[in-house]
Motif scaffolding. Structure first.
Motif, mmCIF file in Angstrom:
data_model
loop_
_atom_site.group_PDB
_atom_site.id
_atom_site.type_symbol
_atom_site.label_atom_id
_atom_site.label_comp_id
_atom_site.label_asym_id
_atom_site.label_seq_id
_atom_site.Cartn_x
_atom_site.Cartn_y
_atom_site.Cartn_z
ATOM 1 N N THR A 1 0.827 -1.202 0.000
ATOM 2 C CA THR A 1 0.000 0.000 0.000
ATOM 3 C C THR A 1 0.861 1.252 0.000
ATOM 4 O O THR A 1 1.957 1.283 0.574
ATOM 5 C CB THR A 1 -0.936 0.022 1.223
ATOM 6 N N ASN A 2 0.328 2.292 -0.668
ATOM 7 C CA ASN A 2 0.981 3.611 -0.721
ATOM 8 C C ASN A 2 2.435 3.514 -1.197
ATOM 9 O O ASN A 2 3.325 4.225 -0.705
ATOM 10 C CB ASN A 2 0.907 4.289 0.646
ATOM 11 N N THR A 3 2.665 2.621 -2.141
ATOM 12 C CA THR A 3 4.002 2.404 -2.698
ATOM 13 C C THR A 3 3.923 2.464 -4.224
ATOM 14 O O THR A 3 3.008 1.890 -4.815
ATOM 15 C CB THR A 3 4.546 1.028 -2.270
ATOM 16 N N ARG A 4 4.851 3.156 -4.860
ATOM 17 C CA ARG A 4 4.877 3.211 -6.319
ATOM 18 C C ARG A 4 5.057 1.805 -6.876
ATOM 19 O O ARG A 4 5.944 1.074 -6.463
ATOM 20 C CB ARG A 4 6.017 4.114 -6.799
ATOM 21 N N LEU A 5 4.177 1.446 -7.800
ATOM 22 C CA LEU A 5 4.213 0.108 -8.375
ATOM 23 C C LEU A 5 5.063 0.098 -9.637
ATOM 24 O O LEU A 5 4.965 0.995 -10.485
ATOM 25 C CB LEU A 5 2.787 -0.363 -8.700
ATOM 26 N N CYS A 6 5.873 -0.922 -9.734
ATOM 27 C CA CYS A 6 6.761 -1.072 -10.888
ATOM 28 C C CYS A 6 6.042 -1.855 -11.981
ATOM 29 O O CYS A 6 6.009 -3.088 -11.961
ATOM 30 C CB CYS A 6 8.047 -1.782 -10.470
ATOM 31 N N LEU A 7 5.438 -1.127 -12.930
ATOM 32 C CA LEU A 7 4.723 -1.740 -14.039
ATOM 33 C C LEU A 7 5.208 -1.118 -15.344
ATOM 34 O O LEU A 7 5.748 -0.007 -15.353
ATOM 35 C CB LEU A 7 3.209 -1.530 -13.894
ATOM 36 N N SER A 8 4.978 -1.809 -16.430
ATOM 37 C CA SER A 8 5.419 -1.286 -17.725
ATOM 38 C C SER A 8 4.660 -0.030 -18.122
ATOM 39 O O SER A 8 5.077 0.702 -19.024
ATOM 40 C CB SER A 8 5.248 -2.360 -18.807
ATOM 41 N N ILE A 9 3.528 0.220 -17.443
ATOM 42 C CA ILE A 9 2.714 1.400 -17.749
ATOM 43 C C ILE A 9 2.908 2.502 -16.714
ATOM 44 O O ILE A 9 2.171 3.485 -16.707
ATOM 45 C CB ILE A 9 1.219 1.016 -17.804
ATOM 46 N N SER A 10 3.898 2.337 -15.842
ATOM 47 C CA SER A 10 4.140 3.330 -14.787
ATOM 48 C C SER A 10 5.460 4.056 -15.019
ATOM 49 O O SER A 10 6.227 3.732 -15.932
ATOM 50 C CB SER A 10 4.161 2.651 -13.419
#
Length: 226
Positions: free
Chosen positions: A86-95
């Protein structure tokens, strides 16, 4: 001049994306920008059927850079889901973790659709966590109460708030019915046990009287014989 055009470009693009989103909603997702800042959007994922997230509501946010759509947004999950921190930047190809794979043609709908797809998969990434399906289902139940305590969620998604309140009322009614049913079974069991005990007591009394009568009769007979 370039610095002035970029925020206007982002604002214009996000307004277009918002209109498209309203015209063609994404399955299982609703999204709203913060009224005072169109660069910050909040979304709610409605847990899809036949997944461990079914029945849950998962609140998160997108934070867009002023350079959008030429740079990707940051993606966060706020509601505990058992899938993401929660409340953490997610490492995704769209981020914003992967600006090299970002495509300026992608819209808010594209981003949210990609997020939902990744959420229902089991691929690990920075910001994801590993939990069992059972734990995810527990998070789905707990998500309802969690979101009601979130001021931003309640302000931006009043329809979801109403849905949650109805679900909680239904859940409380079912729990109350189950408690009443258990209590009735206990009461019935106690009643049956009491009836059985009373029957045994009565039988013992009858046997006692019969034995007493037989004893008296025997004594009388013995006296007569003497």
């Amino acid at each position: 001049m370039m610095a002035n055009r970029k925020p206007n470009s982002a604002t214009s693009r996000l307004k277009q994306d918002y209109l498209r989103l309203k015209k063609d909603p994404i399955p299982y997702i609703t999204a709203e920008p913060v009224p005072s800042n169109i660069l910050e959007w909040h979304y709610v994922v409605h847990g899809p059927e036949n997944t461990p997230y079914e029945g849950g509501l998962y609140h998160g946010k997108l934070v867009f850079p002023r350079e959008f759509p030429f740079k990707p947004p940051s993606i966060y999950m706020i509601t505990p889901s058992g899938r993401f921190k929660t409340n953490t930047r997610l490492c995704l190809s769209i981020s914003d973790f992967h600006p090299d794979t970002w495509n300026p043609a992608w819209s808010v709908s594209t981003i949210l659709t990609g997020l939902l797809s990744f959420m229902t998969e089991k691929s690990p990434t920075l910001g994801s966590i590993e939990t069992s399906d059972f734990e995810k289902r527990q998070f789905a139940i707990q998500s309802l109460d969690f979101n009601l305590n979130d001021k931003v969620f309640c302000e931006l998604f009043p329809e979801s708030v109403t849905q949650i309140q109805n679900e909680i009322l239904k859940r409380n009614a079912m729990e109350a019915a189950e408690r009443n049913n258990c209590q009735e079974q206990i009461t019935q069991g106690n009643t049956e046990q009491s009836s059985f005990q009373a029957a045994i007591t009565n039988l013992c009394v009858i046997i006692g009287f019969a034995a007493f009568a037989y004893t008296v009769k025997y004594v009388i007979r013995s006296l007569g014989t003497d």
